[in-house]
Design an enzyme around this catalytic site. Structure first.
Site, PDB file in Angstrom:
ATOM      1  CG  ASP A 122      -3.559   1.199   2.104  1.00 34.63           C
ATOM      2  OD1 ASP A 122      -4.017   0.280   2.657  1.00 34.63           O
ATOM      3  OD2 ASP A 122      -2.848   1.123   1.136  1.00 34.63           O
ATOM      4  CG  ASP A 171      -0.220  -4.370   3.396  1.00 38.31           C
ATOM      5  OD1 ASP A 171       0.925  -4.865   3.387  1.00 38.31           O
ATOM      6  OD2 ASP A 171      -1.228  -4.490   4.024  1.00 38.31           O
ATOM      7  CG  ASP A 208      -1.366   0.755  -2.718  1.00 33.32           C
ATOM      8  OD1 ASP A 208      -0.941  -0.330  -3.091  1.00 33.32           O
ATOM      9  OD2 ASP A 208      -1.825   0.864  -1.608  1.00 33.32           O
TER      10      ASP A 208
END
Length: 252
Positions: A17, A19, A195
């Protein structure tokens, strides 16, 4: 904290991922930056993994390419609604923006009425941001719900200070599963690091393939392993910390 095993570039395929994983979350997504030495380390990992490396993000691939330049990489953008299967390949949209026109209009009116909300138009996805104004979470959710109503074929996802709507039928997990059927990913053990709640699809996909799922930060998750923060991800990847002198060089 259940720390992940080290990366083995001979047998692993690495999916990341962006961000909240490679870079810290910021109020304005366009303001994010990643250090050149971190990009160089990703390039080295890509080479060591014989190309079995991809970025899986809610961002558009064009934005990822700009932020990670000069690195060229395979990617899935807008939660899999865009895909670039090889580093130098074309970006293939799996849906057109016109399908979201009616929803786009309602959301545009909504952010005009509440200017603290911000609309990000990804073409194949629409995002309402309320970062900095946590009290607006129910307003953002209600606006997207009103825009979508009972229209079939759309998926609404809630993330870190965002509510996003796009065409249903694709997510990060399905994008990873598709990559894993192609060279140079096929036959390798997948690792996915993310996240947010939208990354849970990715965790489920790699677990189904007996891979390694790594959650960044706190919160409930189906991931088997944890890293505390973005800095922890960088350390796991082998990104060397920047000294004060090195930081000045990178900034110049």
């Amino acid at each position: 904290m259940n720390l992940p095993p080290p990366l083995d570039p001979v047998r692993h395929a690495l999916f990341l991922d962006f961000d909240g994983t490679l870079v810290e979350l910021v109020d304005r997504p366009e303001d994010v930056q990643i250090a050149p030495h971190a990009v160089a380390r990703l390039a080295a990992i890509q080479t060591a993994c014989d190309g079995a490396f991809a970025v899986i993000s809610g961002r558009r691939i064009a934005d990822l390419a700009h932020l990670l330049a000069p690195l060229r990489f395979a990617a899935a953008g807008v939660h899999g609604l865009e895909r670039r299967e090889v580093p130098d390949g074309e970006v293939m949209p799996l849906a057109g923006p016109a399908a979201l026109d009616a929803i786009r209009l309602v959301l545009s009116i909504g952010v005009t009425e509440e200017p603290r909300l911000r609309l990000e138009d990804k073409g194949t996805g629409l995002v309402i941001h309320y970062r900095g104004y946590p009290e607006l979470e129910p307003v953002a959710r209600e606006l997207v719900t009103r825009a979508v109503q009972d229209e079939p074929g759309f998926s609404v996802m809630r993330g870190d200070n965002i509510v996003e709507v796009h065409l249903a039928g694709m997510d990060k997990g399905k994008a990873i599963a598709a990559f894993m059927t192609r060279e140079p990913f096929v036959g390798r053990v997948p690792i996915y690091i993310g996240d947010d709640t939208t990354d849970e699809f990715g965790f489920a996909a790699v677990k189904a393939l007996n891979g390694v799922s790594i959650k960044v930060g706190d919160g409930l998750s189906e991931a088997d392993f944890r890293l505390a923060c973005v800095d922890s991800v960088h350390r796991w990847l082998g990104v060397e910390p920047v000294t004060g002198e090195d930081s000045m060089k990178e900034a110049s």
